[in-house]
Design a protein around this motif. Structure first.
Motif, PDB file in Angstrom:
ATOM      1  N   PHE A 186     -58.649  42.271 -28.804  1.00  0.00           N
ATOM      2  CA  PHE A 186     -58.843  42.961 -30.071  1.00  0.00           C
ATOM      3  C   PHE A 186     -57.492  43.174 -30.743  1.00  0.00           C
ATOM      4  CE2 PHE A 186     -59.013  47.199 -32.256  1.00  0.00           C
ATOM      5  CZ  PHE A 186     -59.680  46.757 -33.391  1.00  0.00           C
ATOM      6  N   PHE A 187     -56.457  43.381 -29.953  1.00  0.00           N
ATOM      7  CA  PHE A 187     -55.121  43.630 -30.474  1.00  0.00           C
ATOM      8  C   PHE A 187     -54.339  42.339 -30.633  1.00  0.00           C
ATOM      9  CE2 PHE A 187     -56.474  47.326 -28.022  1.00  0.00           C
ATOM     10  CZ  PHE A 187     -56.509  48.259 -29.034  1.00  0.00           C
ATOM     11  N   ALA A 188     -54.357  41.488 -29.614  1.00  0.00           N
ATOM     12  CA  ALA A 188     -53.614  40.219 -29.660  1.00  0.00           C
ATOM     13  C   ALA A 188     -53.969  39.393 -28.431  1.00  0.00           C
ATOM     14  CB  ALA A 188     -52.110  40.464 -29.678  1.00  0.00           C
ATOM     15  N   ARG A 189     -53.833  38.089 -28.568  1.00  0.00           N
ATOM     16  CA  ARG A 189     -53.965  37.183 -27.422  1.00  0.00           C
ATOM     17  C   ARG A 189     -52.703  37.308 -26.569  1.00  0.00           C
ATOM     18  NH1 ARG A 189     -59.117  35.016 -27.045  1.00  0.00           N
ATOM     19  NH2 ARG A 189     -59.897  34.717 -29.139  1.00  0.00           N
ATOM     20  N   GLU A 190     -52.699  36.620 -25.423  1.00  0.00           N
ATOM     21  CA  GLU A 190     -51.504  36.637 -24.581  1.00  0.00           C
ATOM     22  C   GLU A 190     -50.335  36.058 -25.367  1.00  0.00           C
ATOM     23  OE1 GLU A 190     -54.288  34.912 -23.628  1.00  0.00           O
ATOM     24  OE2 GLU A 190     -55.101  36.125 -22.034  1.00  0.00           O
ATOM     25  N   LEU A 191     -49.172  36.691 -25.218  1.00  0.00           N
ATOM     26  CA  LEU A 191     -47.980  36.269 -25.928  1.00  0.00           C
ATOM     27  C   LEU A 191     -46.825  36.166 -24.944  1.00  0.00           C
ATOM     28  CD1 LEU A 191     -48.234  38.840 -28.873  1.00  0.00           C
ATOM     29  CD2 LEU A 191     -48.938  36.453 -28.943  1.00  0.00           C
ATOM     30  N   ASP A 192     -45.994  35.143 -25.122  1.00  0.00           N
ATOM     31  CA  ASP A 192     -44.776  35.104 -24.312  1.00  0.00           C
ATOM     32  C   ASP A 192     -43.773  36.049 -24.967  1.00  0.00           C
ATOM     33  OD1 ASP A 192     -43.413  33.749 -26.418  1.00  0.00           O
ATOM     34  OD2 ASP A 192     -43.752  31.789 -25.519  1.00  0.00           O
ATOM     35  N   ALA A 193     -42.594  36.173 -24.367  1.00  0.00           N
ATOM     36  CA  ALA A 193     -41.607  37.147 -24.842  1.00  0.00           C
ATOM     37  C   ALA A 193     -41.237  36.940 -26.305  1.00  0.00           C
ATOM     38  CB  ALA A 193     -40.361  37.098 -23.959  1.00  0.00           C
ATOM     39  N   ALA A 194     -40.964  35.706 -26.702  1.00  0.00           N
ATOM     40  CA  ALA A 194     -40.573  35.428 -28.090  1.00  0.00           C
ATOM     41  C   ALA A 194     -41.726  35.723 -29.052  1.00  0.00           C
ATOM     42  CB  ALA A 194     -40.112  33.985 -28.233  1.00  0.00           C
ATOM     43  N   ALA A 222     -44.203  37.822 -28.549  1.00  0.00           N
ATOM     44  CA  ALA A 222     -44.421  39.270 -28.589  1.00  0.00           C
ATOM     45  C   ALA A 222     -43.414  39.941 -29.511  1.00  0.00           C
ATOM     46  CB  ALA A 222     -44.330  39.854 -27.184  1.00  0.00           C
ATOM     47  N   THR A 223     -42.161  39.510 -29.430  1.00  0.00           N
ATOM     48  CA  THR A 223     -41.129  40.079 -30.292  1.00  0.00           C
ATOM     49  C   THR A 223     -41.447  39.800 -31.757  1.00  0.00           C
ATOM     50  OG1 THR A 223     -39.487  39.846 -28.547  1.00  0.00           O
ATOM     51  CG2 THR A 223     -38.656  40.082 -30.797  1.00  0.00           C
ATOM     52  N   ALA A 224     -41.822  38.567 -32.071  1.00  0.00           N
ATOM     53  CA  ALA A 224     -42.161  38.219 -33.450  1.00  0.00           C
ATOM     54  C   ALA A 224     -43.386  39.001 -33.928  1.00  0.00           C
ATOM     55  CB  ALA A 224     -42.406  36.717 -33.565  1.00  0.00           C
ATOM     56  N   PHE A 225     -44.383  39.133 -33.077  1.00  0.00           N
ATOM     57  CA  PHE A 225     -45.600  39.872 -33.422  1.00  0.00           C
ATOM     58  C   PHE A 225     -45.275  41.335 -33.725  1.00  0.00           C
ATOM     59  CE2 PHE A 225     -49.116  42.600 -32.008  1.00  0.00           C
ATOM     60  CZ  PHE A 225     -50.143  42.144 -32.821  1.00  0.00           C
ATOM     61  N   LEU A 226     -44.519  41.958 -32.846  1.00  0.00           N
ATOM     62  CA  LEU A 226     -44.185  43.365 -33.043  1.00  0.00           C
ATOM     63  C   LEU A 226     -43.285  43.577 -34.242  1.00  0.00           C
ATOM     64  CD1 LEU A 226     -43.622  44.392 -29.322  1.00  0.00           C
ATOM     65  CD2 LEU A 226     -45.582  44.966 -30.770  1.00  0.00           C
ATOM     66  N   ASP A 227     -42.378  42.633 -34.486  1.00  0.00           N
ATOM     67  CA  ASP A 227     -41.467  42.737 -35.620  1.00  0.00           C
ATOM     68  C   ASP A 227     -42.201  42.524 -36.937  1.00  0.00           C
ATOM     69  OD1 ASP A 227     -38.871  43.118 -36.721  1.00  0.00           O
ATOM     70  OD2 ASP A 227     -38.715  40.948 -37.025  1.00  0.00           O
ATOM     71  N   ALA A 228     -43.141  41.590 -36.964  1.00  0.00           N
ATOM     72  CA  ALA A 228     -43.857  41.266 -38.204  1.00  0.00           C
ATOM     73  C   ALA A 228     -44.971  42.249 -38.511  1.00  0.00           C
ATOM     74  CB  ALA A 228     -44.437  39.849 -38.116  1.00  0.00           C
ATOM     75  N   GLU A 229     -45.547  42.816 -37.490  1.00  0.00           N
ATOM     76  CA  GLU A 229     -46.710  43.687 -37.662  1.00  0.00           C
ATOM     77  C   GLU A 229     -46.461  45.043 -37.004  1.00  0.00           C
ATOM     78  OE1 GLU A 229     -49.437  42.858 -39.373  1.00  0.00           O
ATOM     79  OE2 GLU A 229     -48.692  40.855 -39.775  1.00  0.00           O
ATOM     80  N   PRO A 230     -45.560  45.850 -37.570  1.00  0.00           N
ATOM     81  CA  PRO A 230     -45.324  47.130 -36.911  1.00  0.00           C
ATOM     82  C   PRO A 230     -46.607  47.940 -36.811  1.00  0.00           C
ATOM     83  CG  PRO A 230     -44.248  47.050 -39.067  1.00  0.00           C
ATOM     84  CD  PRO A 230     -44.834  45.692 -38.796  1.00  0.00           C
ATOM     85  N   TYR A 231     -46.858  48.360 -35.611  1.00  0.00           N
ATOM     86  CA  TYR A 231     -48.041  49.143 -35.319  1.00  0.00           C
ATOM     87  C   TYR A 231     -49.331  48.451 -35.750  1.00  0.00           C
ATOM     88  CZ  TYR A 231     -44.627  52.584 -34.133  1.00  0.00           C
ATOM     89  OH  TYR A 231     -43.576  53.216 -33.550  1.00  0.00           O
ATOM     90  N   ALA A 232     -49.332  47.121 -35.654  1.00  0.00           N
ATOM     91  CA  ALA A 232     -50.529  46.357 -35.971  1.00  0.00           C
ATOM     92  C   ALA A 232     -51.638  46.654 -34.987  1.00  0.00           C
ATOM     93  CB  ALA A 232     -50.223  44.857 -35.955  1.00  0.00           C
TER      94      ALA A 232
END
Length: 187
Positions: free
Chosen positions: A161-169, A171-181
């Protein structure tokens, strides 16, 4: 990754790492953890959480208790993963320095299909809250599941519901692009 997140100003996130039972039984585990934290002094130890499965505690409970106490003394969090599926005693919640429990996805995935699962999830949440322990629901795959969990007072979820599995890079891009997504509820 925590060092990269801190450098990018992303200090609000916690990185959880699954730790296998054999790693916990390794007498050098605590020293290696301490050395890693010293190698990266910019990393806040409070942003690191070790996830252990309930069954990890079956052998050597006294040794595990000392190791987990050492981890907490270093500032590192401890969570019980797959809670509700192991063979451990509830006394572990009292004996170990647990900051969070993660409700196993088998209960979460069936939450709309079974009154028993709702009852179990509600009981786990109530027990954790009464002990001052955070609760994370694993396997929150749909908005309906997560809304049901929120109605049961579970504030944190993990799953597709929040996100599929993400590798480190990623995850960083996801968190940076979508703060508190993650609706400030993903963990």
């Amino acid at each position: 990754i925590l060092s990269q997140w801190r450098a990018a100003g992303m200090d609000d996130y916690t990185l959880s790492i699954n730790v296998a039972a054999r790693q916990l039984r390794d007498p050098g585990f605590g020293e290696r953890l301490q050395a890693a934290l010293q190698q990266y002094p910019e990393v806040l130890p409070q942003r690191l959480e070790l996830e252990i499965v309930e069954s990890s505690a079956l052998d050597g409970i006294d040794t595990l208790e000392r190791l987990l106490q050492r981890c907490r003394a270093l500032g590192v969090g401890v969570a019980i993963d797959d809670f509700g599926t192991g063979y451990s005693s509830l006394s572990y919640l009292h004996r170990f320095p647990i900051g969070a429990i993660k409700i196993d996805q088998s209960f979460v995935s069936q939450i709309h299909q079974s009154h028993e699962n709702i009852t179990i999830v509600r009981a786990i949440i109530s027990l954790a809250h009464s002990l001052g322990i955070s609760v994370i629901a694993e396997g929150a795959e749909t908005e309906a599941q997560f809304r049901q969990l929120q109605a049961l007072s579970c504030a944190y979820g993990q799953g597709w519901f929040f996100a599929r599995e993400l590798d480190a890079a990623e995850a960083t891009a996801f968190l940076d692009a979508e703060p508190y997504a993650t609706n400030q509820a993903g963990r």
